[in-house]
Write an enzyme that holds these catalytic residues in place. Structure first.
Site, PDB file in Angstrom:
ATOM      1  N   ASP A 100       0.864  -1.177   0.000  1.00  0.00           N
ATOM      2  CA  ASP A 100       0.000   0.000   0.000  1.00  0.00           C
ATOM      3  C   ASP A 100       0.904   1.232   0.000  1.00  0.00           C
ATOM      4  OD1 ASP A 100      -1.537   2.181   0.640  1.00  0.00           O
ATOM      5  OD2 ASP A 100      -2.649   1.201   2.262  1.00  0.00           O
ATOM      6  N   CYS A 136      -8.843   5.835  10.261  1.00  0.00           N
ATOM      7  CA  CYS A 136      -9.157   4.578   9.558  1.00  0.00           C
ATOM      8  C   CYS A 136      -8.130   3.503   9.900  1.00  0.00           C
ATOM      9  CB  CYS A 136      -9.223   4.776   8.052  1.00  0.00           C
ATOM     10  SG  CYS A 136     -10.491   5.913   7.535  1.00  0.00           S
ATOM     11  N   LYS A 147      -3.613  11.809  -2.940  1.00  0.00           N
ATOM     12  CA  LYS A 147      -2.558  11.972  -1.915  1.00  0.00           C
ATOM     13  C   LYS A 147      -1.288  12.538  -2.557  1.00  0.00           C
ATOM     14  CE  LYS A 147      -4.710   9.057   1.164  1.00  0.00           C
ATOM     15  NZ  LYS A 147      -5.409   9.508   2.337  1.00  0.00           N
TER      16      LYS A 147
HETATM   17  N1  PLP Z   1      -3.889   3.359   2.710  1.00  0.00           N
HETATM   18  C1  PLP Z   1      -3.338   4.341   3.423  1.00  0.00           C
HETATM   19  C2  PLP Z   1      -2.035   4.117   4.104  1.00  0.00           C
HETATM   20  C3  PLP Z   1      -3.992   5.568   3.536  1.00  0.00           C
HETATM   21  O1  PLP Z   1      -3.456   6.554   4.260  1.00  0.00           O
HETATM   22  C4  PLP Z   1      -5.234   5.749   2.875  1.00  0.00           C
HETATM   23  C5  PLP Z   1      -5.988   7.002   3.007  1.00  0.00           C
HETATM   24  O2  PLP Z   1      -5.847   7.729   3.970  1.00  0.00           O
HETATM   25  C6  PLP Z   1      -5.749   4.694   2.128  1.00  0.00           C
HETATM   26  C7  PLP Z   1      -5.061   3.519   2.072  1.00  0.00           C
HETATM   27  C8  PLP Z   1      -7.054   4.811   1.398  1.00  0.00           C
HETATM   28  O3  PLP Z   1      -6.941   5.698   0.337  1.00  0.00           O
HETATM   29  P1  PLP Z   1      -8.228   6.089  -0.529  1.00  0.00           P
HETATM   30  O4  PLP Z   1      -9.277   6.525   0.460  1.00  0.00           O
HETATM   31  O5  PLP Z   1      -7.752   7.199  -1.392  1.00  0.00           O
HETATM   32  O6  PLP Z   1      -8.651   4.885  -1.274  1.00  0.00           O
END
Ligand code: PLP
Length: 410
Positions: free
Chosen positions: A204, A368, A230
């Site tokens: 990720d 999250c 991001k």
């Molecule tokens: N993974 C990480 C480490 C994140 O910080 C985030 C979002 O904050 C995500 C996944 C999810 O990203 P998205 O909401 O753009 O799909």
């Protein structure tokens, strides 16, 4: 005040119109790039130009207009390929974001390979995006999630990794940079050790791509995912990179137009990647916007952005550590420019709300990542994150804001 990196922050700030807008009658101090990067003017203008002068659907139609839109769309894919140093742009799949990319892998590769009694290995610091899709798959398949633990500083405990990777492990998922703790995980080493036991790895990269040069071939990642927003691109666009042998063998995810070779009532056959995974009209303007965002960060230099971020992180960490009752959450040796903290006796939501009155935008909550909160025995944190347009004045404003919070709460 400027950092010592050669980036001209005052000039960079002019690239971000939003920083000049009035916010609570103050200067907007945006310390929330980890939730979403601000978009530079060049990205906005590129999207607006496309919408105004180049827009139609792609990969269909014989018109010159359609061909031009397709060319711009595919050029953006090539920019992502080059950004990740992927071997081929056939290995770059557009999605809506990191979350969708991971769901795609879980529901295609995952369904193919994960069966009853199998295991999916994840790190203790995953965002829900790299946990819930696997949990859904595990429940569907009667498989089990296993966890690579972490210490109180927010570093993965990797000594026993080979024991956690069993003959039932079908995939390992790990974040390159933690969105809560800022920890930079040694993903290259993790991938090599997983591969030594025959296990593929999904990385990720949502929080990594804004802070470091990523080379998926050097990492030897099986899958690498990130979100456009991001990286100072628009929302609604994301990327899935996959190794050719995986993508070729994976079934389609969603069915529809643009992903077929032939369709009859009896049977449909599919084109190869990336089209096989891109059913329907794709997010064209967003992809082109992400291409422009990649041009922008590359024009500044990711190495310089990373050095600037580190310097601000060090400065901010040293300053907030002097505040009585404040505890930094995430003390890993290797960190990207993410600073989480808790303030004794004040809920992070109250910290975030009061900072917002002062014109300082941060994130407050569980980010999250509820299992991370549980592991550290805290309900939430306040998180400041730094980007190329932040300077020491922003950090000073944060510190003053926190002192005000303390004053209010006695
Ligand atoms: N993974 C990480 C480490 C994140 O910080 C985030 C979002 O904050 C995500 C996944 C999810 O990203 P998205 O909401 O753009 O799909």
């Amino acid at each position: 005040m400027q950092t010592t990196t050669p980036l001209d922050i005052a000039k960079i700030r002019e690239d971000f119109p939003i920083l000049a807008r009035p916010y609570k009658d103050r200067r907007l101090v945006y310390l929330d790039s980890a939730v979403s990067g601000l978009m530079p003017r060049a990205v906005n203008e590129r999207i607006a130009y496309y919408q105004a002068f180049e827009h139609t659907n792609v990969h269909r139609g014989v018109s010159q207009l359609s061909q031009e839109a397709t060319d711009r769309f595919e050029e953006a894919r090539e920019k992502v390929r080059s950004f990740l140093n992927a071997p081929s742009n056939k290995q770059i799949i557009w999605t809506r974001g990191t979350t969708e990319s991971i769901n795609l892998v879980a529901q295609t590769y995952g369904r193919q390979h994960v069966h009853a009694g199998d295991e999916i290995l994840l790190s203790a610091m995953e965002h829900h995006s790299n946990l819930v899709p696997w949990q859904l798959l595990a429940e569907e398949r009667g498989a089990k999630l296993r966890v690579i633990p972490m210490n109180d500083a927010g570093e993965l405990l990797l000594d026993n990794l080979e024991e956690l990777i069993t003959e039932r492990t079908r995939i390992l998922g790990v974040t390159q940079v933690s969105n809560v703790l800022g920890t930079i995980n040694p993903v290259k080493e993790i991938i090599a050790r997983a591969h030594a036991k025959g296990v593929p790895v999904l990385v990720d990269g949502a929080q990594a791509v804004p802070h470091m040069v990523v080379d998926v071939q050097d990492l030897d990642a099986d899958f690498y995912v990130f979100s456009g927003h991001k990286l100072m691109g628009p929302t609604g666009i994301g990327v899935l990179y996959g190794k050719k042998e995986h993508l070729d063998a994976m079934p389609p995810w969603q069915g529809g137009g643009s992903m077929i070779l032939s369709v009859s009532w009896e049977k449909t056959t599919f084109i190869g990647p990336p089209g096989k995974f891109e059913a329907g009209t794709p997010p064209i303007a967003q992809a082109i916007g992400l291409g422009a965002a990649i041009d922008y960060v590359r024009s500044l230099g990711l190495d310089l952005i990373a050095a600037h971020g580190h310097e601000l992180l060090d400065y901010a960490t040293a300053r907030v550590r002097q505040i009585p009752g404040l505890r930094v959450i995430g003390e890993a040796k290797e960190k990207a420019s993410v600073l989480s903290f808790v303030l004794e006796g004040v809920h992070p939501h109250d910290v975030g709300t009061i900072l917002d009155y002062e014109g300082i935008v941060v994130r407050a909550g569980h980010h999250c990542a509820q299992p991370v909160m549980k592991r550290l025995n805290i309900p939430a944190t306040t998180r400041a994150s730094f980007a190329c347009f932040n300077d020491r004045d922003d950090v000073d404003a944060l510190v003053e804001g926190i002192l005000k919070v303390k004053e209010i709460f006695g």
